[in-house]
Design an enzyme around this catalytic site. Sequence first.
Site, mmCIF file in Angstrom:
data_model
loop_
_atom_site.group_PDB
_atom_site.id
_atom_site.type_symbol
_atom_site.label_atom_id
_atom_site.label_comp_id
_atom_site.label_asym_id
_atom_site.label_seq_id
_atom_site.Cartn_x
_atom_site.Cartn_y
_atom_site.Cartn_z
ATOM 1 N N GLU A 1 0.704 -1.112 0.011
ATOM 2 C CA GLU A 1 0.027 0.012 -0.065
ATOM 3 C C GLU A 1 0.983 1.228 -0.110
ATOM 4 O O GLU A 1 2.141 1.330 0.839
ATOM 5 C CB GLU A 1 -0.823 -0.182 1.311
ATOM 6 N N GLU B 1 -6.021 8.577 7.981
ATOM 7 C CA GLU B 1 -6.491 8.050 6.594
ATOM 8 C C GLU B 1 -8.081 8.619 6.246
ATOM 9 O O GLU B 1 -8.196 8.802 5.049
ATOM 10 C CB GLU B 1 -6.445 6.701 6.537
ATOM 11 N N ASN C 1 0.292 -0.998 5.301
ATOM 12 C CA ASN C 1 1.035 -0.371 6.342
ATOM 13 C C ASN C 1 0.621 -0.458 7.873
ATOM 14 O O ASN C 1 -0.542 0.328 7.956
ATOM 15 C CB ASN C 1 1.257 1.162 5.874
#
Length: 308
Positions: A47, A143, A194
């Site tokens: 990712e 995120e 991650n």
Amino acid sequence: MARIITVAAAQLGPIQRSDSRASCVARMIVLLQEAAKQGCDLVVFPELALTTFFPRWFVEDIHDADHWYEKSMPNADTQPLFDEAKRLHIGFSLGYAEITEHGERFNTQILVEKDGRTVAKYRKVHIPGHEKHEPDRPFQHAERYYFTPSNEGFGVWKAFGGRVGMMICNDRRWPETYREMGLQGVEMILCGYNTPLHYVPDPSQDALAGFHNALVMQSGAYQNGTFVVGVAKGGIEEGVDSLADSCIIGPSGEILAKTETNGDEIAVATCDLDWCYQYKNTLFDFDRYRRPEVYQRITGQRGAIVAE
Ligand code: CDT
């Protein structure tokens, strides 16, 4: 005829904030060449493989983060990776931050065939972490500020002689992810991740990071009769230590290959896709044994409605 994919989980060590995309691509090309030497058909990268994991910082104006996103793929920085893969006649899967022409921001992974064609794009569905700045944390996991959760769901594509799906990092913790692809006959799921070793909301989970990583991917593989390739960006990135433990799992749920370091490294396994049918046609014969008529809560509600 046997349907065999030799696949490499191409783990990357940390990418620091100052590292250029060109330097990341150069590292990926080294792994690609090593995989080619080992006879691989497909190389899976993590990712956000072109940049550091930038959601660990917050910016007030999101446009100040625009430079972390790719406007097109391939582009000038990644073209050498596409060229070398085509020259070696090897396919790859790559995770990166995408910004569309309409300004939508996705956490994206693509699948590129051996002839250089991009045959599939997946945009992350389950976006973890937080939306707002949380100044008391040792590092952010914003995120939900930087990425829109995709509504496109989980596709499965005919590629590499089989049926291939993708998921990204936090997606791997949700059984619905695998089952959505299992119901499309997936035979190999590719997943970049991650995963910080320190889980800020509940540090008691820190010591279990590797256990949980294996637990979810091994059970997802077994319960759907599919290979799963999990690929980390590991090691200490900008002071944040992240899980490595990249691995390739068979439809039995067994780990077939695993990385040994937390740096740039490949783990390779030769996967006979027909093995999937020993599980898909027996214990997990969905058509024979599943009971969707009693699973309505799974799509009918999001949170638990607690039984009184
Ligand atoms: N990148 C990513 O999805 N990481 C999450 C970390 C969860 S902590 C907010 C993961 O599930 O590994």
